[in-house]
Design a protein around this motif. Structure first.
Motif, PDB file in Angstrom:
ATOM      1  N   ARG A   1       0.816  -1.205   0.000  1.00  0.00           N
ATOM      2  CA  ARG A   1       0.000   0.000   0.000  1.00  0.00           C
ATOM      3  C   ARG A   1       0.850   1.255   0.000  1.00  0.00           C
ATOM      4  NH1 ARG A   1      -4.222   0.295   4.577  1.00  0.00           N
ATOM      5  NH2 ARG A   1      -2.360  -0.351   5.677  1.00  0.00           N
ATOM      6  N   GLY A   2       2.075   1.118   0.494  1.00  0.00           N
ATOM      7  CA  GLY A   2       2.929   2.291   0.617  1.00  0.00           C
ATOM      8  C   GLY A   2       3.389   2.841  -0.727  1.00  0.00           C
ATOM      9  N   LEU A   3       3.420   1.992  -1.729  1.00  0.00           N
ATOM     10  CA  LEU A   3       3.908   2.452  -3.019  1.00  0.00           C
ATOM     11  C   LEU A   3       2.833   3.254  -3.738  1.00  0.00           C
ATOM     12  CD1 LEU A   3       5.847  -0.560  -4.517  1.00  0.00           C
ATOM     13  CD2 LEU A   3       6.744   1.531  -3.561  1.00  0.00           C
ATOM     14  N   GLY A   4       3.238   4.346  -4.337  1.00  0.00           N
ATOM     15  CA  GLY A   4       2.293   5.152  -5.087  1.00  0.00           C
ATOM     16  C   GLY A   4       2.015   4.541  -6.448  1.00  0.00           C
ATOM     17  N   LEU A   5       1.055   5.116  -7.118  1.00  0.00           N
ATOM     18  CA  LEU A   5       0.687   4.641  -8.450  1.00  0.00           C
ATOM     19  C   LEU A   5       1.872   4.758  -9.403  1.00  0.00           C
ATOM     20  CD1 LEU A   5      -1.624   3.617 -10.223  1.00  0.00           C
ATOM     21  CD2 LEU A   5      -2.102   6.009 -10.809  1.00  0.00           C
ATOM     22  N   ALA A   6       2.564   5.915  -9.320  1.00  0.00           N
ATOM     23  CA  ALA A   6       3.694   6.157 -10.219  1.00  0.00           C
ATOM     24  C   ALA A   6       4.742   5.058 -10.062  1.00  0.00           C
ATOM     25  CB  ALA A   6       4.311   7.524  -9.936  1.00  0.00           C
ATOM     26  N   ALA A   7       4.991   4.669  -8.806  1.00  0.00           N
ATOM     27  CA  ALA A   7       6.000   3.649  -8.563  1.00  0.00           C
ATOM     28  C   ALA A   7       5.572   2.314  -9.163  1.00  0.00           C
ATOM     29  CB  ALA A   7       6.250   3.507  -7.072  1.00  0.00           C
ATOM     30  N   TRP A   8       4.276   2.020  -9.059  1.00  0.00           N
ATOM     31  CA  TRP A   8       3.792   0.765  -9.645  1.00  0.00           C
ATOM     32  C   TRP A   8       3.964   0.751 -11.157  1.00  0.00           C
ATOM     33  CZ3 TRP A   8       3.321  -3.768  -7.885  1.00  0.00           C
ATOM     34  CH2 TRP A   8       3.020  -3.958  -6.529  1.00  0.00           C
ATOM     35  N   ILE A   9       3.577   1.867 -11.786  1.00  0.00           N
ATOM     36  CA  ILE A   9       3.717   1.929 -13.235  1.00  0.00           C
ATOM     37  C   ILE A   9       5.191   1.811 -13.617  1.00  0.00           C
ATOM     38  CG2 ILE A   9       3.388   3.404 -15.257  1.00  0.00           C
ATOM     39  CD1 ILE A   9       0.924   4.547 -13.828  1.00  0.00           C
ATOM     40  N   ALA A  10       6.052   2.506 -12.852  1.00  0.00           N
ATOM     41  CA  ALA A  10       7.478   2.457 -13.146  1.00  0.00           C
ATOM     42  C   ALA A  10       8.005   1.031 -13.025  1.00  0.00           C
ATOM     43  CB  ALA A  10       8.236   3.383 -12.189  1.00  0.00           C
ATOM     44  N   ALA A  11       7.597   0.341 -11.947  1.00  0.00           N
ATOM     45  CA  ALA A  11       8.066  -1.028 -11.750  1.00  0.00           C
ATOM     46  C   ALA A  11       7.609  -1.918 -12.905  1.00  0.00           C
ATOM     47  CB  ALA A  11       7.556  -1.568 -10.418  1.00  0.00           C
ATOM     48  N   PHE A  12       6.368  -1.705 -13.325  1.00  0.00           N
ATOM     49  CA  PHE A  12       5.814  -2.501 -14.423  1.00  0.00           C
ATOM     50  C   PHE A  12       6.598  -2.241 -15.709  1.00  0.00           C
ATOM     51  CE2 PHE A  12       2.651  -3.032 -17.853  1.00  0.00           C
ATOM     52  CZ  PHE A  12       2.348  -4.369 -17.649  1.00  0.00           C
ATOM     53  N   ALA A  13       6.837  -0.949 -16.002  1.00  0.00           N
ATOM     54  CA  ALA A  13       7.551  -0.587 -17.228  1.00  0.00           C
ATOM     55  C   ALA A  13       8.957  -1.177 -17.218  1.00  0.00           C
ATOM     56  CB  ALA A  13       7.616   0.935 -17.369  1.00  0.00           C
ATOM     57  N   LEU A  14       9.600  -1.080 -16.080  1.00  0.00           N
ATOM     58  CA  LEU A  14      10.966  -1.586 -15.995  1.00  0.00           C
ATOM     59  C   LEU A  14      10.983  -3.104 -16.171  1.00  0.00           C
ATOM     60  CD1 LEU A  14      13.755  -0.409 -15.610  1.00  0.00           C
ATOM     61  CD2 LEU A  14      13.611  -1.022 -13.206  1.00  0.00           C
ATOM     62  N   ALA A  15       9.975  -3.758 -15.581  1.00  0.00           N
ATOM     63  CA  ALA A  15       9.885  -5.211 -15.723  1.00  0.00           C
ATOM     64  C   ALA A  15       9.752  -5.577 -17.204  1.00  0.00           C
ATOM     65  CB  ALA A  15       8.699  -5.744 -14.928  1.00  0.00           C
ATOM     66  N   LEU A  16       8.950  -4.797 -17.941  1.00  0.00           N
ATOM     67  CA  LEU A  16       8.805  -5.073 -19.376  1.00  0.00           C
ATOM     68  C   LEU A  16      10.145  -4.945 -20.103  1.00  0.00           C
ATOM     69  CD1 LEU A  16       5.475  -3.443 -20.625  1.00  0.00           C
ATOM     70  CD2 LEU A  16       6.094  -5.851 -20.403  1.00  0.00           C
ATOM     71  N   VAL A  17      10.891  -3.873 -19.756  1.00  0.00           N
ATOM     72  CA  VAL A  17      12.187  -3.664 -20.415  1.00  0.00           C
ATOM     73  C   VAL A  17      13.130  -4.822 -20.089  1.00  0.00           C
ATOM     74  CG1 VAL A  17      14.197  -2.158 -20.549  1.00  0.00           C
ATOM     75  CG2 VAL A  17      11.917  -1.169 -20.484  1.00  0.00           C
ATOM     76  N   VAL A  18      13.097  -5.271 -18.824  1.00  0.00           N
ATOM     77  CA  VAL A  18      13.958  -6.390 -18.437  1.00  0.00           C
ATOM     78  C   VAL A  18      13.576  -7.644 -19.226  1.00  0.00           C
ATOM     79  CG1 VAL A  18      14.567  -7.942 -16.547  1.00  0.00           C
ATOM     80  CG2 VAL A  18      14.454  -5.480 -16.146  1.00  0.00           C
ATOM     81  N   LEU A  19      12.284  -7.885 -19.362  1.00  0.00           N
ATOM     82  CA  LEU A  19      11.836  -9.049 -20.126  1.00  0.00           C
ATOM     83  C   LEU A  19      12.268  -8.937 -21.585  1.00  0.00           C
ATOM     84  CD1 LEU A  19       8.273  -9.717 -18.688  1.00  0.00           C
ATOM     85  CD2 LEU A  19      10.370 -11.022 -18.341  1.00  0.00           C
ATOM     86  N   MET A  20      12.129  -7.717 -22.140  1.00  0.00           N
ATOM     87  CA  MET A  20      12.584  -7.478 -23.506  1.00  0.00           C
ATOM     88  C   MET A  20      14.038  -7.880 -23.665  1.00  0.00           C
ATOM     89  SD  MET A  20      11.229  -3.690 -24.525  1.00  0.00           S
ATOM     90  CE  MET A  20      12.591  -3.414 -25.645  1.00  0.00           C
ATOM     91  N   ALA A  21      14.836  -7.432 -22.692  1.00  0.00           N
ATOM     92  CA  ALA A  21      16.262  -7.687 -22.786  1.00  0.00           C
ATOM     93  C   ALA A  21      16.558  -9.172 -22.658  1.00  0.00           C
ATOM     94  CB  ALA A  21      17.004  -6.907 -21.707  1.00  0.00           C
ATOM     95  N   LEU A  22      15.888  -9.822 -21.686  1.00  0.00           N
ATOM     96  CA  LEU A  22      16.158 -11.242 -21.439  1.00  0.00           C
ATOM     97  C   LEU A  22      15.764 -12.089 -22.639  1.00  0.00           C
ATOM     98  CD1 LEU A  22      15.061 -11.786 -17.730  1.00  0.00           C
ATOM     99  CD2 LEU A  22      17.364 -11.915 -18.695  1.00  0.00           C
ATOM    100  N   PHE A  23      14.605 -11.791 -23.215  1.00  0.00           N
ATOM    101  CA  PHE A  23      14.081 -12.658 -24.269  1.00  0.00           C
ATOM    102  C   PHE A  23      14.236 -12.061 -25.659  1.00  0.00           C
ATOM    103  CE2 PHE A  23      11.770 -13.861 -20.396  1.00  0.00           C
ATOM    104  CZ  PHE A  23      12.236 -15.164 -20.300  1.00  0.00           C
ATOM    105  N   ALA A  24      15.169 -11.129 -25.810  1.00  0.00           N
ATOM    106  CA  ALA A  24      15.362 -10.485 -27.110  1.00  0.00           C
ATOM    107  C   ALA A  24      15.525 -11.494 -28.239  1.00  0.00           C
ATOM    108  CB  ALA A  24      16.546  -9.525 -27.042  1.00  0.00           C
TER     109      ALA A  24
END
Lengths: 313, 573, 300
Positions: C29-52
């Motif tokens: 609950r402590g994380l703001g919306l912005a942080a959630w979106i950021a975490a999600f976006a970063l996770a996507l980039v990491v997945l992109m990199a891993l499975f390029a």
């Protein structure tokens, strides 16, 4: 006061020595023959020999450093390997666009960022605060060349408000000058605005929690006076500090901005020198920019003494 | 003085002017957030014109919150007024507009704060800070303002007024800064002055001067004073009436005489009973002749001249000779900057003394190397002032206590067992061992710190202002504990304190320090009962409430009942 | 302290007052919306990199002269570049470069900076020397220093990584040093001295833990800054060669076609901006959660 200023000046001398030493060693300690690195793979032995002589690479390291720094102190920064002109002349030719860009964008930064930071701190946790923080984190994150191309696309190509690229000297009139420099200066300023707005906000928040702010309010002073006379002056030292350390960002930013906007300044000179592996020019540019950085921070150190009466050692 | 005793009933005088300068009725203040907590729970009080009312209570009782609410200075994002009324000279301040509230400040009500160090703006000159009050609230011309500033600075008895005007706060002493604060608060002659622990951060002699000044100005200007303090001595000296606060409520109120003589509530009685008496406790018979600590000519000079530095350096302690025997307590008393803590830290070798000798059980430790010092470290242990900071917040209580024994080769299991029994010795449950310091109150943390010090079975305990950060009731308990431990373990105690009352209750011998030197040293009864030196007498005279025997609810034998006039204007002995 | 009714339970034998844990808990609950979106976006980039290799439809360096500067289509979602290479595939692989540079720089800067900062905070002579060197290093603009190194040593991924990390080290050293300098004034450190703890023990047990929270925050900023610097170097032509796709060099090659085909700049620029933004937002979130006063130290 004078003693303090002298002390600050003395303290910046070792910094410049370390910078010079570092740049000196960078070339000499790189694995491989520095002459070959500079000349490239296609160099003839005669060219290599000339470069060695030119840079004094055939001497012992200490002798090299002494002659080298002696030359620097007398203003001899060597010659460009490509154009054969003295490096200082090259730099002199490119100074105006870069200075114009830096000054205009510094003015933009100060006009925008400090009020933004003060407002955000005063309205802490409000929508205004969030907006300022959002702008700041965006400005901090989007690379200058991305911002630059967006600005060109929107304001120059689509809206046709500004010319796309290039530079007009101020000697050709202030109007054309400003029209050409506005977009590059804005692109260059974004990251700096973001940084200083952030720091202003943080410093103001800190100061607004101090006892003397409570005293000022208990005296029945207006919020305007509390904010600007009492809070901002006390927040000045950390804000000035970050203007100084952030100046490095501006130097790096100039290189990129000039490439994006095709401004014929020192930044372009740097890029051309890299592509041509013109090491004397690169070396001189690093020394020069580091020197400017140190000088700017020295000025800021001295200005502390005017901002805060407690700083007088 | 107001005759009525009922709380918070604003009674209009016949001519229609309000009878009270300040009336607070049923004030409820809560924290903001999802689960509001009550900080003030129905506080009612009033202050009559010209009256001095003391609001007394321990930390967390809500006394400061009451005063901040009156000024409209509650931290907006943390606290909010739920209900109640606050009237200053008949005008409701809670419903006043922000603009009106600003107008009332400095003209009708003013406030001075605890820390004169931080309450003045460091980057503005004194004159500027005074001038902006006039600028904000009056239409006076530049010349008039200059004159008024100089008049008020003279009224608060500051020296060299022209230089004072040009000065910045850091160039002034603590007492001078507090005088500037008072000048700033009173320059527009408001009817109400709220003083929030204004002398707590000051030395006793400075405190006395400031209290006299406030009383004097109050008499001249007819100001009402709401004085917030935790110090019963100060209360006894200055109050007309007293409100005792606890947990956000008024526990008891009444004229000073009846509160001190016949407190009705247990809490008030306990509070008064915890105030250590200024008269020294009876001398204890010596139990041992063994000398644990002896210093001679101990000297500490900071910033001695070097290649880069000219001048003499600062003498923090000079020629300190002390002798402490097993099972005895030696006190070092003095004001801030007297060098008493420097001596303690030199003895502990947290500082390296620049001269003289320190002998611990007859072994010289003043100039031995860090390595050679190691075996001696366990023979002496220290208790620090602030128990919130002397325990590492990341370590459990047990880890903190066993750190020392493990350093000296005790195996962890037996160290832990010992730690449990030590915790019980200092009055904490053994299962406290696995908790973290933040789970304990300040007094409990100080007990843990004592347990840590005892874990190495030292011969010498150095307590540097070890009870100064604690509330009086807790302070009394910790002092009892130290006394008890000493009787049981025979440890020698070097006790550093600024508080003569504490020194009188715990020390066998006392050394009075001033400006880095010992001015007087001897058995506590003699030094404090019959001081030979003028400085010692000055310190005793400045001790607040010295005519009152708090634990016995009566004036001290030989003194008469305190009344403000006596104490403030003409100190009688 | 207001929440401190210490009189309530201090008597001998009294039960300790159990209070809520103050330690920061980064709860859901402590994380703001912005942080959630950021975490999600970063996770996507990491997945992109891993499975390029799995995700990309083409070899990112395979040239195809038949399809130069193609518009976007189902076959080439981001179009192709001047050599007919698939920009989508190159962008996916570019994520790898950026993340390697970012994580690598953060890790190396902390590994070198932490011990130097600890020692500097404790030994005065060493501190004086080390700080002069760090001041000198900080005075050299990071980009120019990196340019010089790359120009001398050659433009491989590893050179670029070294060139980017060196200017970041002084910031880590100064941060650790400032934390140590303020922590060593704490009475609990003096208490550790008085119970006979050795210097290494004090450093490790009482001082080093204080640096963890600020270092986490600093590492995220180093990571973001390294990704940015790499992109700038590559954009200027002084970075990684085009045989290793990076967002910077895709844009660098697209520069001259900017007015003709903005998408060559747009896509890598978008991914680059989102990645840096996400890391910065997470860094800010960590800073606010771990220590609200940390903002001050970052720029000293």
């Amino acid at each position: 006061m004078l003693a303090y200023i002298l002390r600050r000046i003395l303290a910046s001398i070792p910094v410049m020595i370390v910078v010079a030493l570092f740049i000196f060693l960078l070339l000499r300690l790189t694995p491989g023959d520095p002459a070959a690195i500079i000349a490239g793979d296609m160099a003839t032995p005669a060219q290599l020999a000339e470069i060695r002589r030119n840079l004094g690479l055939d001497q012992p390291l200490l002798t090299q450093f002494v002659t080298w720094s002696g030359q620097l102190l007398t203003g001899d920064f060597g010659q460009s390997l490509i154009s054969r002109t003295p490096v200082l002349t090259l730099i002199g030719q490119r100074l105006e666009p870069t200075l114009s860009l830096a000054i205009v964008s510094m003015i933009m930064t100060l006009i925008l960022s400090i009020p933004m930071g003060v407002l955000a701190a005063w309205r802490h946790r409000s929508l205004t605060d969030s907006a300022v923080m959002a702008i700041s984190v965006l400005g901090f994150s989007i690379p200058i060349f991305v911002t630059g191309y967006i600005l060109i696309q929107v304001f120059a190509i689509d809206l046709k408000l500004f010319p796309v690229q290039g530079f007009t000297s101020i000697s050709e009139g202030i109007g054309p000058f400003l029209q050409r420099i506005f977009l590059p200066a804005l692109a260059l300023a974004t990251i700096y605005i973001a940084l200083i707005a952030r720091m202003t906000r943080a410093a103001m928040l800190n100061v607004l929690g101090e006892d003397y702010i409570r005293t000022a309010r208990a005296k029945g002073l207006s919020e305007r006076i509390v904010l600007f006379r009492h809070a901002l002056r006390n927040a000045a030292v950390p804000i000035l500090t970050v203007i100084g350390t952030g100046f490095a960002l501006m130097i790096s930013g100039v290189v990129v901005t000039e490439s994006v906007f095709n401004v014929p300044g020192l930044g372009r000179l740097t890029v051309d020198a890299i592509l041509a592996r013109d090491y004397p020019v690169i070396q001189a540019l690093i020394l020069l920019t580091s020197g400017i950085y140190v000088a700017v921070n020295l000025l800021i150190d001295v200005s502390y003494a005017f901002m805060d009466p407690r700083i007088r050692y | 003085m107001a005759g009525d005793t009922r709380n918070g009933t604003p009674q209009a005088a016949p001519d229609g002017a309000p009878a009270h300068t300040l009336v607070i009725s049923d004030l409820v203040v809560e924290t903001r957030g999802r689960e509001p907590r009550r900080i003030l729970d129905g506080v009612s009080l009033h202050v009559a014109p010209g009256e001095t009312v003391c609001l007394v209570g321990e930390s967390g009782s809500g006394k400061s919150v009451s005063s901040l609410a009156t000024m409209g200075l509650l931290p907006k994002d943390a606290l909010t007024v739920r209900s109640g009324v606050i009237e200053v000279e008949g005008e409701d301040v809670l419903s006043a507009s922000p603009k009106r509230l600003r107008q009332l400040r400095a003209t009708r009500m003013s406030m001075i704060f605890q820390e004169p160090m931080t309450a003045l703006n460091p980057v503005l000159s004194i004159e500027k800070q005074l001038d902006e009050v006039l600028d904000a609230h009056s239409a006076a011309t530049g010349t008039e303002r200059r004159k008024r500033i100089r008049d008020i600075l003279e009224l608060v008895r500051l020296p060299d007024i022209e230089r004072m005007c040009r000065s910045f706060p850091h160039q002034l002493s603590g007492g001078q800064r507090q005088r500037v604060m008072i000048a700033m608060a009173l320059i527009l002659e408001p009817k109400l002055l709220i003083a929030d622990e204004p002398t707590t951060a000051l030395d006793v002699t400075t405190q006395k001067a400031i209290l006299e000044l406030v009383a004097d100005i109050q008499k001249r200007l007819g100001t009402s004073v709401l004085f917030i303090t935790h110090d019963m001595g100060v209360v006894a000296d200055i109050a007309d009436r007293v409100y005792v606060m606890r947990h956000g409520r008024i526990v008891e109120d009444g004229p000073i005489g009846s509160i001190l003589r016949e407190p009705k509530k247990d809490y008030t009685r306990d509070l008064l009973a915890s105030v250590p008496a200024l008269s020294p406790r009876p001398a204890r018979p010596a139990t041992s002749a063994e000398i644990v600590l002896q210093t001679s000519q101990l000297t500490m000079v900071y910033g001695r001249p070097s290649f880069f530095r000219k001048g003499e350096g600062t003498v923090a302690a000079k020629d300190i000779d002390l002798v402490l025997k097993r099972g005895r307590t030696l006190g070092i008393v003095g004001e801030s900057g007297s060098g008493k803590s420097t001596v303690a830290r030199c003895v502990m070798r947290l500082l390296d003394p620049t001269g003289g000798s320190i002998r611990l059980r007859n072994r010289e430790i003043a100039d031995v190397s860090r390595r050679a010092l190691r075996p001696h470290r366990k023979r002496m242990q220290m208790i620090f002032q602030d128990p919130n900071r002397s325990l590492n917040p990341r370590l459990t209580v047990g880890e903190s206590i066993i750190e020392g024994p493990i350093n000296y080769g005790v195996d962890p299991d037996s160290a832990r067992n010992k730690a449990r029994s030590l915790l019980e010795t200092v009055g904490l449950p053994a299962d406290a061992i696995d908790r973290h310091p933040h789970q304990f109150s300040g007094g409990q943390r100080q007990r843990i710190a004592i347990a840590r010090a005892l874990a190495l079975e030292p011969d010498l305990l150095v307590a540097d202002e070890a009870v100064s950060a604690l509330d009086v009731s807790v302070q009394a308990q910790v002092l009892d504990l130290l006394d008890d431990l000493q009787a049981r373990l025979g440890v020698a105690l070097l006790f550093i304190t600024h508080d003569l009352r504490v020194a009188a209750q715990i020390c066998d011998e006392v050394a009075v320090m001033q400006k880095g030197r010992i001015v007087e040293c001897g058995p506590t009864g003699e030094v404090l009962g019959n001081p030979a030196e003028a400085y010692t007498r000055q310190l005793i005279d400045a001790a607040p409430g010295r005519f009152w025997d708090f634990p016995n609810f009566r004036p001290l034998a030989g003194a008469h009942e305190p009344s403000r006039q006596d104490v403030m204007v003409e100190p009688a002995r | 302290m207001a929440e401190h009714p210490s009189t309530a339970a201090t008597g001998p034998g009294a039960k300790p007052v159990v209070r809520r844990n103050f330690l920061p808990r980064i709860g859901v609950r402590g994380l703001g919306l912005a942080a959630w979106i950021a975490a999600f976006a970063l996770a996507l980039v990491v997945l992109m990199a891993l499975f390029a290799p799995l995700l990309s439809p083409y070899d990112p360096i395979a040239m195809n002269p038949m399809e130069r500067l193609a518009d976007w289509s189902l076959a080439h979602p981001f179009g192709t570049d001047a050599y007919g290479r698939d920009v989508f595939s190159r962008t996916l692989y570019g994520a790898r470069t950026s993340l390697i540079v970012g994580l690598g720089a953060a890790l190396v800067a902390v590994l070198i900076g932490l011990p130097l900062g600890l020692l500097s905070g404790f030994f005065r002579t060493l501190d004086a020397i080390l700080m002069r060197i760090m001041d000198g290093l900080m005075a050299i603009p990071a980009i120019l220093l990196a340019i010089a190194i790359v120009a001398l040593v050659g433009s491989s991924l590893w050179t670029v990584l070294v060139a980017i990390t060196i200017p970041e080290i002084p910031r880590v050293v100064r941060l650790v040093r400032s934390v140590v300098l303020s922590a060593r004034e704490e009475p609990y450190v003096e208490a550790a001295i008085t119970v006979g703890s050795s210097l290494p023990k004090i450093m490790w047990k009482h001082l080093a833990p204080n640096t963890v929270a600020p270092l986490i925050v600093q590492a995220t900023y180093v990571c973001a800054s390294a990704i940015l610097t790499e992109a700038i170097l590559s954009f200027l032509g002084a970075g990684i060669g085009t045989e290793t796709p990076s967002w910077g060099n895709i844009m660098s090659e697209g520069r001259i076609y900017f007015q003709l085909k903005p998408s060559l700049i747009f896509w890598p620029g978008l991914f680059l901006s989102i990645t840096i933004l996400a890391i910065n937002i997470l860094g800010d979130t960590a800073r606010d959660a771990l220590d609200p006063k940390l903002g001050k130290r970052r720029q000293d």
